[in-house]
Design a protein around this motif. Structure first.
Motif, PDB file in Angstrom:
ATOM      1  N   ALA A 206       2.500  -8.934  -0.630  1.00  0.00           N
ATOM      2  CA  ALA A 206       2.845  -8.690  -2.031  1.00  0.00           C
ATOM      3  C   ALA A 206       4.344  -8.495  -2.230  1.00  0.00           C
ATOM      4  O   ALA A 206       4.887  -8.830  -3.287  1.00  0.00           O
ATOM      5  N   ARG A 207       5.046  -7.983  -1.215  1.00  0.00           N
ATOM      6  CA  ARG A 207       6.496  -7.769  -1.350  1.00  0.00           C
ATOM      7  C   ARG A 207       7.307  -8.818  -0.592  1.00  0.00           C
ATOM      8  O   ARG A 207       8.533  -8.663  -0.426  1.00  0.00           O
TER       9      ARG A 207
ATOM     10  N   ARG B 110      -7.492   3.403   1.561  1.00  0.00           N
ATOM     11  CA  ARG B 110      -6.342   3.642   0.686  1.00  0.00           C
ATOM     12  C   ARG B 110      -6.686   3.322  -0.761  1.00  0.00           C
ATOM     13  O   ARG B 110      -6.127   3.929  -1.687  1.00  0.00           O
ATOM     14  N   GLY B 111      -7.593   2.380  -0.968  1.00  0.00           N
ATOM     15  CA  GLY B 111      -8.018   2.014  -2.311  1.00  0.00           C
ATOM     16  C   GLY B 111      -9.068   2.935  -2.897  1.00  0.00           C
ATOM     17  O   GLY B 111      -9.503   2.732  -4.032  1.00  0.00           O
ATOM     18  N   GLY B 112      -9.506   3.932  -2.135  1.00  0.00           N
ATOM     19  CA  GLY B 112     -10.409   4.939  -2.680  1.00  0.00           C
ATOM     20  C   GLY B 112     -11.853   4.842  -2.240  1.00  0.00           C
ATOM     21  O   GLY B 112     -12.700   5.615  -2.721  1.00  0.00           O
TER      22      GLY B 112
ATOM     23  N   GLY C 248      -7.880  -2.751  10.116  1.00  0.00           N
ATOM     24  CA  GLY C 248      -6.915  -2.818   9.025  1.00  0.00           C
ATOM     25  C   GLY C 248      -7.598  -2.921   7.684  1.00  0.00           C
ATOM     26  O   GLY C 248      -7.156  -2.314   6.698  1.00  0.00           O
ATOM     27  N   PHE C 249      -8.679  -3.686   7.624  1.00  0.00           N
ATOM     28  CA  PHE C 249      -9.476  -3.784   6.403  1.00  0.00           C
ATOM     29  C   PHE C 249     -10.070  -2.427   6.048  1.00  0.00           C
ATOM     30  O   PHE C 249     -10.011  -1.990   4.888  1.00  0.00           O
TER      31      PHE C 249
ATOM     32  N   ASP D  36      -5.573 -10.476   3.652  1.00  0.00           N
ATOM     33  CA  ASP D  36      -4.432  -9.975   2.890  1.00  0.00           C
ATOM     34  C   ASP D  36      -4.731  -8.511   2.571  1.00  0.00           C
ATOM     35  O   ASP D  36      -5.454  -8.200   1.616  1.00  0.00           O
ATOM     36  N   LEU D  37      -4.195  -7.601   3.364  1.00  0.00           N
ATOM     37  CA  LEU D  37      -4.529  -6.185   3.225  1.00  0.00           C
ATOM     38  C   LEU D  37      -4.035  -5.592   1.920  1.00  0.00           C
ATOM     39  O   LEU D  37      -4.649  -4.656   1.388  1.00  0.00           O
ATOM     40  N   ASP D  38      -2.938  -6.106   1.372  1.00  0.00           N
ATOM     41  CA  ASP D  38      -2.461  -5.633   0.065  1.00  0.00           C
ATOM     42  C   ASP D  38      -3.504  -5.928  -1.010  1.00  0.00           C
ATOM     43  O   ASP D  38      -3.826  -5.073  -1.842  1.00  0.00           O
ATOM     44  N   ALA D  39      -4.023  -7.168  -1.005  1.00  0.00           N
ATOM     45  CA  ALA D  39      -5.021  -7.565  -2.008  1.00  0.00           C
ATOM     46  C   ALA D  39      -6.329  -6.817  -1.795  1.00  0.00           C
ATOM     47  O   ALA D  39      -7.007  -6.448  -2.761  1.00  0.00           O
ATOM     48  N   VAL D  40      -6.693  -6.583  -0.535  1.00  0.00           N
ATOM     49  CA  VAL D  40      -7.911  -5.821  -0.243  1.00  0.00           C
ATOM     50  C   VAL D  40      -7.802  -4.416  -0.835  1.00  0.00           C
ATOM     51  O   VAL D  40      -8.740  -3.920  -1.478  1.00  0.00           O
TER      52      VAL D  40
END
Length: 401
Positions: free
Chosen positions: A378-379, A75-77, A68-69, A34-38
């Motif tokens: 998530a969406r 993106r999460g920093g 993708g991970f 789940d790339l959103d949660a990652v």
């Protein structure tokens, strides 16, 4: 072990994975992410590490170095990776994730040192011996740079997994630092060990190992000799809530792996800030006597856990319901996991083609399953972004997307 927490904390992920599989978009034998949660997990981990002044290097082996991970955690920093070996380093580099730490757990083969120094250019490079330090320094010199080297140290009472042993004697750390500094092309940068933290099954807590004390004592000895500005790398069972333990012990670096997809052992017994973001999906192949056989390839029970009743969700429609749970027998590690065997005597009656979802603490890089990155959960608009092999190489199955 992680299916319960998946069902409670990320049921839409399970449902999306089943839906995509039943639409023919995810192959059987896949570690799904789940790339959103990652991305969300990476962002909160980055914030916690910043509060403790810790550098963060992400371990990607558990998810097969999936591109993708890698991009989700960026993106999460988190913009640096720790590479378990050269294949891992190359995959991360290809995905755009810079190699922050190389050579730990696996040392760099002699004839691959030039590629490591010139192409990968890691921030830090761990060595276990004088010979490996010399190889790294020589390769860095040929590449026209000076390489920061970390020395792995060890002493009596330290913990190492069988086959992971190696390192300089901790009581010789001053000599080791001087030896490395004397090499043309290298600079002594600091110390490391593994594991610095471990999950205690009886206490159900993550606790420091003797190794972490060894690091602290060695750093103190170096400081007494005038070397105070060094890096302390302390990996092992890392989630955001254990960073205070590392910081208090003097660590300057941490290396989350399973923590970034919510599957450290502690995640199985406590609801930590990171949400579960990884599952293993496969499919019922055929029925025989009182068993339904599901395709294997990525069936993996981490030996950190004692034996338990392995369960999976078996369904043809998207669901995270307890009513879809069935017991599954997993082949022993001495056998090839061609199939898992699902009990058919209970309320769940598997059919050929049904989706089968497990909650494993994955180690995709030692299996032969695909890794699949899914965005948009998530969406409510799940989309397959990547289908890759365990080396982070895209598989040419565009029709599945």
């Amino acid at each position: 072990m992680f299916l319960d927490v998946l069902r409670r904390r990320n049921p839409s992920f399970i449902e999306a994975a089943i839906r995509l599989h039943q639409e023919g978009r995810i192959p059987a034998n896949s570690f799904v992410l789940d790339l959103d949660a990652v991305e969300e997990n990476a962002r909160l981990f980055r914030a916690a590490a910043d509060r403790h002044g810790l550098k963060v290097f992400a371990m990607t082996k558990q998810v097969g170095r999936n591109s993708g991970f890698c991009q989700a955690i960026m993106r999460g920093g988190i913009d640096r990776a720790v590479a378990v070996d050269m294949a891992c380093a190359v995959a991360c580099d290809r995905a755009g994730l810079k190699v922050g730490h190389l050579g730990h757990l696996v040392q760099i083969p002699r004839f691959e040192a030039d590629m490591a120094a010139s192409r990968l250019r890691p921030d830090y490079w761990t060595v276990f011996s004088r010979e490996k330090a010399g190889e790294a320094a020589a390769a860095a010199k040929r590449a026209g740079r000076t390489q920061d080297l970390m020395a792995r140290i060890q002493t009596a009472g330290d913990t190492f997994y069988r086959g992971h042993e190696g390192g300089f004697p901790a009581d010789k750390v001053a000599d080791v630092a001087a030896m490395i500094d004397a090499l043309d092309g290298a600079r002594f940068a600091g110390l490391t060990t593994f594991p610095a933290l471990l999950f205690d099954q009886e206490k159900r807590k993550v606790l420091p190992t003797h190794n972490l004390t060894t690091l602290a004592r060695a750093a103190a000895a170096l400081a007494k000799g005038g070397r105070g500005d060094i890096e302390i790398n302390a990996p092992g069972t890392t989630s955001s809530i254990v960073l205070d333990i590392l910081a208090e012990a003097g660590a300057t670096q941490c290396e989350p792996g399973n923590g970034l997809h919510g599957t450290t052992p502690l995640h199985a017994v406590e609801d930590l800030p990171e949400r579960p973001a990884m599952l293993y999906l496969t499919e019922v192949s055929h029925l025989h006597q009182e068993r339904a056989y599901c395709f294997g390839g990525g069936l993996y029970i981490d030996p950190v856990f004692p034996d338990y009743d392995v369960k999976a969700i078996v369904a043809a429609e998207p669901t995270a319901s307890a009513g879809a749970l069935a017991s599954v027998e997993i082949p022993s590690t001495s056998a090839i996991d061609y199939y898992g065997m699902i009990d058919t005597t209970g309320q769940v009656k598997p059919k050929t083609g049904d989706s089968v979802v497990f909650g494993f603490r994955g180690q995709a890089f030692v299996k032969r399953g695909f890794t699949v990155g899914v965005s948009g959960i998530a969406r409510g608009e799940p989309r397959v972004e990547t289908i890759e092999n365990p080396f982070g190489v895209a598989q040419d199955w565009p029709e599945l997307r």
